[in-house]
Write a protein that holds these residues in place. Sequence first.
Motif, short mmCIF file in Angstrom:
data_model
loop_
_atom_site.label_atom_id
_atom_site.label_comp_id
_atom_site.label_asym_id
_atom_site.label_seq_id
_atom_site.Cartn_x
_atom_site.Cartn_y
_atom_site.Cartn_z
N ASN A 12 43.00 20.30 -9.42
CA ASN A 12 42.19 21.38 -8.85
C ASN A 12 43.08 22.50 -8.33
N GLN A 16 43.16 26.31 -9.71
CA GLN A 16 42.94 27.43 -8.80
C GLN A 16 44.11 28.42 -8.86
N ASN A 20 43.88 32.34 -9.93
CA ASN A 20 44.39 33.40 -9.06
C ASN A 20 45.41 34.26 -9.79
#
Length: 69
Positions: A12, A16, A20
Amino acid sequence: MKKGETMRSDANLSSQLTKNALKEHKKRVGEVVLVAISPRTTIELPANLSQAERDVRIELYKKLHSSKV
């Protein structure tokens, strides 16, 4: 925390971080246009390029990926 939970948490976090990074890249590049190279291939190019610059980049892409186009 169990071993399986740690692996999921790492995945995860990696996902992420990737999201980003893509957001930040798109901010720096600005507006983009999508160019269809083939029915299954589309690339993004900066919207501020002239048509001649787009044509050069498209030809370069086709040369570099000739086995895939």
